[in-house]
Scaffold this active site. Structure first.
Site, mmCIF file in Angstrom:
data_model
loop_
_atom_site.group_PDB
_atom_site.id
_atom_site.type_symbol
_atom_site.label_atom_id
_atom_site.label_comp_id
_atom_site.label_asym_id
_atom_site.label_seq_id
_atom_site.Cartn_x
_atom_site.Cartn_y
_atom_site.Cartn_z
ATOM 1 N N GLY A 158 -25.592 2.459 4.462
ATOM 2 C CA GLY A 158 -24.800 3.068 3.398
ATOM 3 C C GLY A 158 -25.199 2.555 2.027
ATOM 4 O O GLY A 158 -24.810 1.465 1.624
ATOM 5 N N GLY A 165 -24.229 3.558 -0.904
ATOM 6 C CA GLY A 165 -23.293 4.212 -1.826
ATOM 7 C C GLY A 165 -23.054 3.320 -3.025
ATOM 8 O O GLY A 165 -23.916 2.526 -3.407
ATOM 9 N N LYS A 166 -21.845 3.400 -3.568
ATOM 10 C CA LYS A 166 -21.538 2.632 -4.790
ATOM 11 C C LYS A 166 -21.761 1.138 -4.563
ATOM 12 O O LYS A 166 -22.402 0.464 -5.359
ATOM 13 C CB LYS A 166 -20.093 2.900 -5.231
ATOM 14 N N VAL A 167 -21.263 0.614 -3.438
ATOM 15 C CA VAL A 167 -21.395 -0.820 -3.168
ATOM 16 C C VAL A 167 -22.798 -1.155 -2.657
ATOM 17 O O VAL A 167 -23.438 -2.103 -3.129
ATOM 18 C CB VAL A 167 -20.350 -1.297 -2.128
ATOM 19 N N GLY A 168 -23.277 -0.376 -1.703
ATOM 20 C CA GLY A 168 -24.573 -0.659 -1.075
ATOM 21 C C GLY A 168 -25.710 -0.743 -2.091
ATOM 22 O O GLY A 168 -26.607 -1.578 -1.957
ATOM 23 N N LYS A 197 0.877 -1.162 0.000
ATOM 24 C CA LYS A 197 0.000 0.000 0.000
ATOM 25 C C LYS A 197 0.920 1.220 0.000
ATOM 26 O O LYS A 197 2.049 1.154 0.491
ATOM 27 C CB LYS A 197 -0.863 0.006 1.265
#
Ligand SMILES: NC(=O)c1ccc[n+]([C@@H]2O[C@H](COP(=O)([O-])OP(=O)(O)OC[C@H]3O[C@@H](n4cnc5c(N)ncnc54)[C@H](O)[C@@H]3O)[C@@H](O)[C@H]2O)c1
Length: 360
Positions: A183, A185-188, A83
């Site tokens: 949430g 969002g994009k994933v939810g 990372k």
């Protein structure tokens, strides 16, 4: 940069290599941390963040790169864990020259580290970095990239949840269950779609009016509640944290009514020991880094030349891996979080050891 990790610090943490990068003209200050290359080149995103101190930046890089080694190992990838962090404010400090300077440092590692997006870096940034290095994933579709990684992240979370359902109720489906998503969002959003298709009743919460509006118009059957507290105290079978980290703490676990916790958010356990608390309350927790690996599987596939179906097949295997971890946890009498770590360490040791066979 002035401060260095002491050799004692690296030795204690177990990392292979930590590289400090500086380019005074662009203001670049970056740390690339490679935890392990036992399974192959280290893959992990670049976080661009205004850390309070250099120590905080180093600590984040060390922790995140270790987490990626475990995640990549359990995702079945031939990739190690790394990372990077860029210390700065992305809104103020990000420039073409700074990203390209960073790309040259990535290139200098000669393929020991592949980068990708993380907090504060986006697909267009990866395209800029790629002008200086071959070792970049998470690129735009027009550059052979995988595009939005949340598609397979949500698919993988759904697979992990199916495995937990089978372990708990005997059938790999959420049909007839009540699943609470924190949430959208994009994933939810993608996850809600999979669950509805599977026959689950979805309850959800999101602080964003736009996300609430999306739910009302796209899936009017979603039961929207005011906040995460209302969600976790409602009558849930499964809780899916898909917003920020730290969703599982002493207070939330004490009142949680779900039997299973499976979600996309990174670092769901607020502190060590929460996994035991969950176990004591009879709540099955599928480790976040196992079930949310669909995104890294998606970007890792770019290294071979992106193929969505191949990547989806690999993300589908999160069902098998989660099941294996839950069985190992039962056999060893440990929480699933501990069993997952053991399985990852076993793969790193067993497969990594094969490099000792001389090929001539
Ligand atoms: N996108 C990926 O591929 C991916 C991969 C692995 C892990 N994750 C993790 O999954 C989580 C979700 O990722 P995402 O890409 O969907 O992020 P996102 O920013 O698109 O979505 C997060 C959503 O949570 C909502 N939210 C924030 N605080 C909230 C709160 N207190 N209560 C209710 N809702 C709240 C936001 O309004 C937003 O709609 C993050 O923790 C991320 O690190 C994402």
């Amino acid at each position: 940069m002035g401060v260095f990790v002491s050799s004692d610090g690296i030795e204690a943490a177990g990392h292979e290599q930590v590289v400090f990068c500086q380019d005074r003209h662009t203001g670049l200050k970056a740390i690339i941390s490679i935890y392990s290359t036992a399974l192959g080149p280290a893959l992990g995103g670049t976080r661009f963040y205004p850390y309070e101190s250099e120590e905080a930046a180093v600590t984040d890089a060390l922790n995140l790169s270790r987490g990626m080694a475990y995640k990549n190992a359990l995702a079945g990838l031939d990739l190690g864990g790394g990372k990077a962090v860029i210390w700065g404010d992305p809104a103020l400090d990000k420039s073409e020259a700074l990203l390209r300077a960073y790309g040259r440092f990535v290139e200098s590692l000669n393929g020991r580290y592949y980068t990708a997006c993380d907090v504060g870096t986006y697909v267009p940034d990866m395209d800029v970095i790629a002008r200086e290095t071959r070792y970049v994933t998470g690129r735009s579709v027009e550059h052979g990239g995988a595009g939005d990684s949340s598609v397979l992240t949500a698919w993988g979370v759904f697979q992990g949840m199916r495995a937990a359902a089978e372990h708990t109720w005997g059938r790999p489906t959420l049909s007839g269950r009540r699943v609470g998503i924190a949430g959208l969002g994009k994933v939810g959003k993608y996850l809600a779609g999979h669950l509805i298709e599977d026959g689950a009743a979805v309850v959800a919460t999101d602080v964003s009016p736009a996300a609430q509006e999306w739910a009302r118009t796209t899936h009017p059957q979603i039961d929207l509640v005011d906040d995460a507290q209302a969600l976790i105290t409602s009558d849930l079978d499964v809780y899916a944290p898909c917003a920020l980290g730290g969703a599982l703490n002493d207070d939330t676990v004490a009142v949680l009514r779900a039997k299973i916790v499976t979600g996309a958010a990174n670092n769901q356990l607020a502190h060590p020991g929460i996994e035991k608390l969950l176990e004591e309350r009879g709540i099955l927790y599928t480790p976040d880094y196992v079930v949310n690996a669909g995104g890294v599987i998606q970007v890792a596939d770019e290294i071979e030349g992106f193929n969505f179906e191949r990547a989806k097949l690999r993300a589908t295997k999160i069902f098998d891996t989660t099941g294996q971890i839950l069985r190992l946890a039962d056999d060893d009498g440990v929480p699933p979080a501990v069993a997952a770590d053991r399985l990852a360490e076993r793969r790193m040791a067993e497969v990594g050891r094969l490099r000792s066979i001389y090929l001539g």
